[in-house]
Design a protein around this motif. Structure first.
Motif, PDB file in Angstrom:
ATOM      1  N   THR A  64      -7.363  -5.058  -7.452  1.00  0.00           N
ATOM      2  CA  THR A  64      -7.295  -4.379  -6.184  1.00  0.00           C
ATOM      3  C   THR A  64      -7.272  -3.020  -6.413  1.00  0.00           C
ATOM      4  O   THR A  64      -7.890  -2.247  -5.400  1.00  0.00           O
ATOM      5  CB  THR A  64      -5.887  -4.654  -5.447  1.00  0.00           C
ATOM      6  OG1 THR A  64      -4.862  -4.397  -6.086  1.00  0.00           O
ATOM      7  CG2 THR A  64      -5.981  -6.016  -5.270  1.00  0.00           C
ATOM      8  N   ARG A  97      -0.058   1.383   0.383  1.00  0.00           N
ATOM      9  CA  ARG A  97       0.523   1.753  -1.124  1.00  0.00           C
ATOM     10  C   ARG A  97       1.969   2.165  -0.747  1.00  0.00           C
ATOM     11  O   ARG A  97       2.108   3.373  -0.775  1.00  0.00           O
ATOM     12  CB  ARG A  97      -0.516   2.595  -1.639  1.00  0.00           C
ATOM     13  CG  ARG A  97      -1.724   2.068  -2.255  1.00  0.00           C
ATOM     14  CD  ARG A  97      -2.687   3.053  -2.919  1.00  0.00           C
ATOM     15  NE  ARG A  97      -4.007   2.613  -3.208  1.00  0.00           N
ATOM     16  CZ  ARG A  97      -5.059   2.457  -2.542  1.00  0.00           C
ATOM     17  NH1 ARG A  97      -5.061   2.839  -1.173  1.00  0.00           N
ATOM     18  NH2 ARG A  97      -6.159   1.807  -2.886  1.00  0.00           N
ATOM     19  N   LYS A 138      -5.953   0.822   2.471  1.00  0.00           N
ATOM     20  CA  LYS A 138      -4.785  -0.086   1.720  1.00  0.00           C
ATOM     21  C   LYS A 138      -3.168   0.601   1.866  1.00  0.00           C
ATOM     22  O   LYS A 138      -3.345   1.803   1.318  1.00  0.00           O
ATOM     23  CB  LYS A 138      -5.237  -0.619   0.552  1.00  0.00           C
ATOM     24  CG  LYS A 138      -4.025  -1.555  -0.044  1.00  0.00           C
ATOM     25  CD  LYS A 138      -4.525  -1.839  -1.495  1.00  0.00           C
ATOM     26  CE  LYS A 138      -3.364  -2.775  -2.231  1.00  0.00           C
ATOM     27  NZ  LYS A 138      -3.596  -2.851  -3.590  1.00  0.00           N
ATOM     28  N   ASP A 146      -9.391   1.076  -2.139  1.00  0.00           N
ATOM     29  CA  ASP A 146      -9.509   1.050  -0.703  1.00  0.00           C
ATOM     30  C   ASP A 146      -8.448   2.095  -0.135  1.00  0.00           C
ATOM     31  O   ASP A 146      -7.253   2.037  -0.113  1.00  0.00           O
ATOM     32  CB  ASP A 146      -9.656  -0.172   0.057  1.00  0.00           C
ATOM     33  CG  ASP A 146      -9.977   0.092   1.507  1.00  0.00           C
ATOM     34  OD1 ASP A 146     -10.085   1.332   2.023  1.00  0.00           O
ATOM     35  OD2 ASP A 146     -10.008  -1.031   2.146  1.00  0.00           O
TER      36      ASP A 146
END
Length: 252
Positions: free
Chosen positions: A118, A140, A138, A135
């Protein structure tokens, strides 16, 4: 727009850029970078000691590509984290450090349960540079409230409108309270609404789903920050805006 189609589109664009094709809206002028840096520096978070204004300042550069400004911040003493979806762009960024010596970087990979990667995370031996291939939309959680400042050169204005909300949400999550967002974007002449890059003004930035809605407060519009290369100035300007992250307690 799916993540795979976005990755494919930008990978193709970067292959063209790196092979000497259309440079899009890349800025390579050192003079332009220094003008941008002067604005960025003077809006660093209030309360930063004047004699120690750079040390321990952590800066996020989203969708950074191979923007030389990231390395400029590193050279001046900041800690920098850049995120980009395209591995070719991040490789070009890495090459700006230490004469392109790959031995200065340690590679980490985040995996899903099925073994798919990922994120690829490159960490510099200095401890002051982290480059993430992944990305930017996304979540985090490890980056939440991590950054004193964000330097965004054109990334918001490069995004399709349906991706602006998750992008702004991630930026708001990652920025510390009272941290600054220095944002550059294009302002086109004649009301041109096509893109990318899209023409943007204060009202576009501060819509509730974007950086408004209790996430950031608008501090200052900088107008034109530097000239664009070639004949681009005939149709658009490179403009700058400064926002400050609101208190979490005040956010809805």
């Amino acid at each position: 727009m799916s993540g795979s189609s976005t990755r494919s589109r930008w990978s193709s664009a970067w292959e063209d850029i790196l092979s000497g094709g259309n440079p899009r809206w890349r800025i390579t002028s050192e003079e332009s970078h220094e003008k941008a840096y002067a604005n960025f520096y003077r809006f660093l978070p209030e309360g930063t000691p004047s004699d120690d204004k750079i040390k321990n300042i952590s800066v996020l550069c989203p969708l950074a590509g191979d923007d030389p400004f990231v390395h400029l911040l590193y050279r001046k003493g900041y800690s920098v984290t850049a995120i980009d979806l395209v591995s070719e762009a991040v490789e070009a960024m890495k090459a700006q450090f230490d004469g392109g010596d790959d031995s200065s970087w340690a590679k980490e990979e985040d995996e899903n349960n099925d073994g798919s990667v990922t994120n690829i995370v490159w960490k510099h031996s200095s401890g002051r540079a982290t480059l993430i291939v992944g990305d930017a939309m996304k979540k985090r959680t490890n980056l939440n409230q991590s950054f004193d400042a964000v330097y965004d050169k054109d990334s918001f204005g490069a995004l399709p409108k349906e991706l602006r909300k998750p992008f702004c949400q991630r930026i708001s999550e990652y920025t510390k309270e009272n941290g600054i967002l220095y944002l550059e974007c294009k302002l086109k002449k004649g009301g041109d609404d096509s893109g990318p890059p899209f023409s943007l003004q204060r009202g576009d930035l501060m819509e509730d789903d974007n950086f408004g809605g209790g996430k950031f407060e608008y501090i200052k519009g900088l107008g034109r920050v530097y000239d664009l290369p070639g004949n681009m100035n005939a149709v658009m300007q490179q403009t700058g805006h400064v926002l400050r992250r609101c208190s979490r307690a005040a956010a809805p």
